[in-house]
Scaffold this active site. Structure first.
Site, PDB file in Angstrom:
ATOM      1  N   ASP A 171       0.832  -1.194   0.000  1.00 38.43           N
ATOM      2  CA  ASP A 171       0.000   0.000   0.000  1.00 38.43           C
ATOM      3  C   ASP A 171       0.872   1.251   0.000  1.00 38.43           C
ATOM      4  O   ASP A 171       1.934   1.264  -0.626  1.00 38.43           O
ATOM      5  CB  ASP A 171      -0.950  -0.031   1.204  1.00 38.43           C
ATOM      6  CG  ASP A 171      -2.332   0.465   0.850  1.00 38.43           C
ATOM      7  OD1 ASP A 171      -2.460   1.678   0.624  1.00 38.43           O
ATOM      8  OD2 ASP A 171      -3.265  -0.352   0.788  1.00 38.43           O
ATOM      9  N   HIS A 202      -3.963   5.727   3.484  1.00 39.84           N
ATOM     10  CA  HIS A 202      -4.641   4.485   3.102  1.00 39.84           C
ATOM     11  C   HIS A 202      -3.924   3.261   3.658  1.00 39.84           C
ATOM     12  O   HIS A 202      -4.549   2.362   4.236  1.00 39.84           O
ATOM     13  CB  HIS A 202      -4.732   4.391   1.580  1.00 39.84           C
ATOM     14  CG  HIS A 202      -5.620   3.295   1.099  1.00 39.84           C
ATOM     15  ND1 HIS A 202      -5.161   2.023   0.856  1.00 39.84           N
ATOM     16  CD2 HIS A 202      -6.940   3.268   0.819  1.00 39.84           C
ATOM     17  CE1 HIS A 202      -6.158   1.263   0.441  1.00 39.84           C
ATOM     18  NE2 HIS A 202      -7.241   1.989   0.413  1.00 39.84           N
ATOM     19  N   SER A 367     -11.670  -2.046  -0.247  1.00 41.35           N
ATOM     20  CA  SER A 367     -10.339  -1.909   0.324  1.00 41.35           C
ATOM     21  C   SER A 367     -10.367  -2.133   1.827  1.00 41.35           C
ATOM     22  O   SER A 367      -9.346  -2.446   2.420  1.00 41.35           O
ATOM     23  CB  SER A 367      -9.771  -0.512   0.039  1.00 41.35           C
ATOM     24  OG  SER A 367      -9.104  -0.476  -1.183  1.00 41.35           O
TER      25      SER A 367
END
Length: 1005
Positions: A171, A202, A367
């Site tokens: 990520d 994120h 996600s």
């Protein structure tokens, strides 16, 4: 494609309205992929040998300064200093001649931007994590922690916290010394930035869902976290970064890898092959299904691969999240049928996770769902760490799927195996023995869960039903199917009326394979109505190279098939699937040019994906829809009232054109056509640069292949033009929207025929002149036509070619040889309606759910009623302007744009022939070499398993009781009784209090 992007998408917004992404190749940089891994000097020597013979010196190998450089690798990055395209192509071709070189790909980058550029020619088909971070709202009582709902605390109390499990997170990185994490083993940077910190947030959120130990708790707080930063803080990534990072994950012997990324390109060879390699090395990959729901057929890769655990999203009220992508997979279209693709669903809406530095935030999207499953997987592995040798991508998927709970009112393409259940899966893993299983484990066409199979019964003469079953092998990474699968009809339940065929993958690797099941009703079942049962058995030979052991296993697929009597011809429709193309591998542009976020038509046109709503409507009004996966010469015209052709992209072969001409004029076939826009200038305007070929790509066709449709309609004097029209208008009381449609420029002026028009905006002109738009008035043009075929008309103008006779005796689609009916026999033995009819409309967007604005299902009903029953709508008769439009000068028909992708030369000329399995009696197959399956555990391990399982049984029983109670009391009516009770109790207490006060007052007096 080889680019991997991040998209943050809200649970209440579609992906189309949010952040855009610009992709680009890195100039003159190429990835040289090798068949095996070698150290850097050896790889460079292979390239040098090939280029030295060309006397080419303008090249260099770009060094990669990351941890993977210490290990052998299977690729290099080559930079060419020569700018000449011809010289570059020569270098690439020369390198590819080396026997150890697999292929040469361009190196690519991606950059996330905050707004979409309307004039951009860059595609948006990349891999993307999906979800939008929101500030926490303490007043929102729907904010809940997934680990609490899934009862992770039950395992924590048993000391199961993820300890010893290596979890990799690919990520945007993780901030150093984040207070939520206590076991970050390694942070690695695969980007060109110096910082390892996450400034996007994120990656931190994903890590928090998996392993946070404070505030918003993660599932496995003691798991060993390996943070792979593969995106910069500007959200840029390169293909080579991912490949190096994947290789390093293999070297580090990662157990679980979370991939909160996805994209539509399942033909991205470097990425897909590397994912397969990771699975083969026992890395369990978990990936987001995508945020392109609620449309069907929108699963993202790699989550749709059978060796990866693909995860969809649900809300905390156990409803499927609107954003969650649905199955089926579209790899197998147009000839076959998609796989389930989606494995499991779990919480992904308004879930709490770690903020970038401290505290918690909420995020929605698949996600989020993906790390929920990754955290659960870490808990499962740590809870059964003594059985680590038995845990692999297949076995873990098996226990997750078997432990999942089916959600009512949702079908298999929406929920996969169902909702994740941590405790049940833990119990299954503790008692797990290596085995082979099927996904789905059965085919029951009577269950709503099995939609679309449950939506329409089979009957004699219907097109074959295809079910694509995934084979999971928890025994070994490589195996094979022995012999041919067997069909065992259940004679007590009318199984003799079914005929079955199968196709299987030659090998099962890594850990998985497939079996396509073809199901039809035989002649003996022509008049039967009811349910037929039986089973298919498959024998698999597994082997382990380390021990040189083999094991023979038999797996069974039960079948329950709903059968009905053959419906009349007037109720049967044939959907043309054969002439649909999809991305990849071809560049098929969007049907609605107004939509800027979807440059490609990548969802694959099918009645069970983007045309699902249309299919449901047709079934509700009583039609039976069969799917034609072969040319027009391969179906029995006497079986169908109408052929439905919607948005075709492929060319029609000459014999197909002749077949349609023959069947309309002589055999009473009705044809209903919904076209779409086509304009070569517009197509050139929306071209884009393809990084694979380093060339500008012009679309293979427009929204539909209008030149091909014009060839098909030429015998009837009908033709579409290249005017791209757009407008809101009304047909009677029906509101309509013409979204990027074609207009009719040729139509017969016969008595009784209908031609309807409306005023349209010139959308093509506005696209071509987007930089200097000018206000243009609307043009009044025909868009809808209804034509009655009369053989006398065609004989006056152009006789039907006798060359068609050589195709008449071809075998028909999915028929045994003794059941084949030639077109000649059809005409003599079966009554037809004589001359057929054709209905045409220039826009298919009103049937396509992708960007549906105004549905025109009512118009489809009118067209079918006309094509099949010769009934003309009074509304359209009143709107008929055929005499007016016949006086307008004919516009020229559009010319083809050059493309090899849709050339008719590439089309198959022959019809498929299915070899049906012979019915057999059931025989048991004894397991051989039980040493693999019957793993002997120590007494201590058995005792530990029993203790944990007893605790889990108690907890699961409690949860089931609670679940039943809450399920029964979800409605407001169920809550009314306890609310009234509380109110009454409160009133009684208040009254007693007043009486008590009054009594005291009296007493004092």
């Amino acid at each position: 494609m080889n680019l991997y992007t991040i998209i943050f998408t809200s649970a209440i917004s579609t992906i189309c309205g949010l952040d855009a992404f610009k992709t680009a190749i890195v100039p003159n940089e190429f990835i040289v992929s090798f068949h095996a891994k070698y150290f850097a000097p050896i790889r460079e020597s292979y390239i040098t040998v090939k280029l030295s013979s060309l006397n080419v010196t303008g090249w260099t190998i770009i060094p990669r300064h990351n941890l993977a450089s210490q290990y052998p690798s299977d690729f290099d990055i080559l930079r060419t200093l020569d700018e000449d395209p011809a010289s570059i192509q020569l270098v690439i071709k020369r390198i590819q001649t080396h026997p150890l070189v697999k292929k040469v790909f361009p190196n690519r980058s991606v950059h996330r931007t905050l707004s979409h550029s309307p004039g951009s020619n860059i595609t948006n088909v990349n891999r993307q994590p999906q979800g939008v971070l929101r500030n926490r709202d303490p007043d929102n009582d729907r904010t809940r922690q997934a680990c609490s709902v899934l009862k992770a605390n039950v395992l924590w109390k048993l000391g199961i916290t993820g300890k010893g499990v290596k979890v990799a997170i690919f990520d945007t990185g993780l901030t150093k010394n984040h207070p939520h994490f206590r076991n970050v083993k390694e942070r690695t940077n695969w980007t060109n930035e110096k910082s390892l910190d996450d400034k996007v947030s994120h990656g931190t959120f994903v890590a928090g869902v998996i392993a946070s130990s404070r505030e918003c708790l993660g599932f496995a707080p003691d798991a060993d976290l390996y943070i792979f930063k593969v995106f910069t803080n500007s959200q840029v990534s390169y293909t080579s970064w991912f490949l190096d990072a994947f290789n390093y994950a293999i070297f580090k012997k990662i157990n679980i890898l979370n991939l909160s990324i996805g994209g539509p390109d399942f033909m991205d060879a470097p990425f897909v092959e590397k994912v397969l390699e990771l699975s083969a090395n026992n890395v369990i990959m978990i990936s987001a299904a995508g945020n392109d729901g609620p449309l069907y057929g929108t699963l993202n890769n790699p989550g749709d691969q059978s060796d990866v655990i693909g995860v969809g999203g649900i809300q905390f009220d156990d409803k499927i999240a609107k954003f969650s992508s649905r199955g089926m997979t579209t790899w197998e279209l147009p000839r076959g049928y998609g796989r389930l693709g989606l494995d499991i669903v779990t919480y992904g809406s308004q879930v709490e996770g770690s903020d970038v530095r401290k505290g918690c935030r909420r995020l929605s999207g698949t996600s989020v769902s993906s790390p929920v499953v990754a955290g659960v997987a870490a808990l499962l592995v740590s809870g059964a760490f003594h059985k680590i040798d038995l845990i692999n991508p297949a076995s873990l998927k098996q226990v997750l799927i078997e432990g999942a709970e089916k959600l009512p009112h949702y079908n298999m393409f929406e929920q996969g195996a169902g909702k994740l259940n941590l405790l049940k899966s833990m119990r299954l893993l503790l008692s797990y023995k290596p085995k082979i299983s099927l996904v789905p484990p059965f085919l029951d066409f009577t269950l709503n869960y099995m939609w679309p199979y449950s939506s329409q019964p089979l009957y004699y003469g219907s097109s074959v039903a295809i079910a694509n079953v995934t084979i999971l092998n928890g025994i070994s990474v490589t195996s094979q199917i022995l012999g041919t699968p067997k069909w065992i009809p259940d004679l007590m339940h009318h199984g003799q009326f079914l005929q079955i065929s199968t196709e299987v993958s030659p090998f099962l690797w890594p850990w998985t394979g497939w079996m396509a099941v073809f199901i039809a009703v035989n002649k003996d079942g022509e008049n039967f109505e009811g349910v037929c049962k039986g089973a298919i058995t498959v024998v698999v030979e597994s082997w382990k190279e380390s021990t040189n052991e083999t094991h023979i296993s038999e797996v069974r697929l039960p079948l329950t098939i709903k059968v009905t009597q053959k419906p009349p011809r007037s109720k049967r429709i044939l959907w043309d699937q054969y002439h649909s193309l999809r991305y990849p591998p071809r560049y098929i542009p969007r049907d609605d040019l107004k939509v800027k976020s979807d440059p490609l038509d990548w969802r694959a046109d099918h009645i069970h994906t983007n045309f699902k709503d249309m299919y449901t409507h047709l079934r509700n009004v009583g039609y039976y829809i069969d799917v034609l996966r072969e040319p027009f010469t391969c179906f029995n015209v006497s079986d169908y009232g109408a052929l439905l052709i919607v948005d075709p992209e492929k060319e029609f072969a000459d014999d197909e054109i002749l077949a349609i001409q023959e069947n309309v004029y002589r055999n009473g076939l009705g044809v209903v056509i919904f076209g779409d826009w086509y304009n070569t200038t517009v197509m050139k305007k929306i071209k884009f640069f393809d990084e694979n070929t380093r060339q500008w790509w012009t679309p293979d066709t427009g929204g539909a292949n209008i030149p091909a449709l014009n060839d098909l309609l030429k015998p009837f004097g009908i033709g579409f033009g290249d005017f791209v029209g757009e407008a809101h208008f009304k047909l009677g009381d029906h509101s309509m929207y013409y979204a990027s449609g074609a207009t009719i420029v040729r139509f017969p002026n016969n008595p009784g025929d209908i031609l309807v028009g409306t005023k349209l905006n010139d959308q093509g002109f506005s696209i071509i002149n987007s930089k200097t738009p000018t206000k243009e008035g609307k043009e009044d043009l025909p868009i809808l036509g209804m034509f009655q075929a009369k053989l006398s008309h065609v004989e006056k103008n152009e006789p039907i070619s006798t060359e068609y006779s050589k195709y008449k005796n071809r075998g028909l689609l999915y028929r045994k040889s003794h059941r084949s009916i030639s077109f000649a026999k059809t005409k003599h033995n079966i009554q037809t309606d004589g001359e057929g009819r054709i209905a045409v409309y220039g826009d298919s967007n009103c049937l396509d759910s992708t960007h549906l604005e105004k549905a025109c299902f009512w118009l489809l009903n009118v067209f079918l009623d006309f094509a099949i029953n010769s009934h003309k709508s009074s509304l359209l008769q009143n709107l008929n302007r055929i005499e007016e439009f016949s006086k307008v000068n004919e516009a020229p028909l559009p010319l083809r744009i050059h493309s090899d992708g849709i050339s008719p030369v590439l089309q198959r000329k022959s019809c498929d022939y299915i070899s049906w399995l012979l019915p057999t009696e059931e025989k048991e197959v004894e397991d051989k070499e039980p040493s693999i399956n019957d793993i002997v555990t120590s007494k201590n391990e058995e005792y530990e398993n029993n203790v944990i399982q007893k605790i889990l049984d108690v907890e699961i029983t409690k949860l089931c009781q609670d679940s039943e109670y809450f399920t029964e009391c979800q409605d407001s009516e169920c809550l009314r009784a306890p609310i009234i009770f509380l109110i009454c109790t409160s009133l009684m207490v208040f009254i007693l209090f007043l009486l008590f006060v009054k009594h005291i007052h009296i007493f004092r007096r």
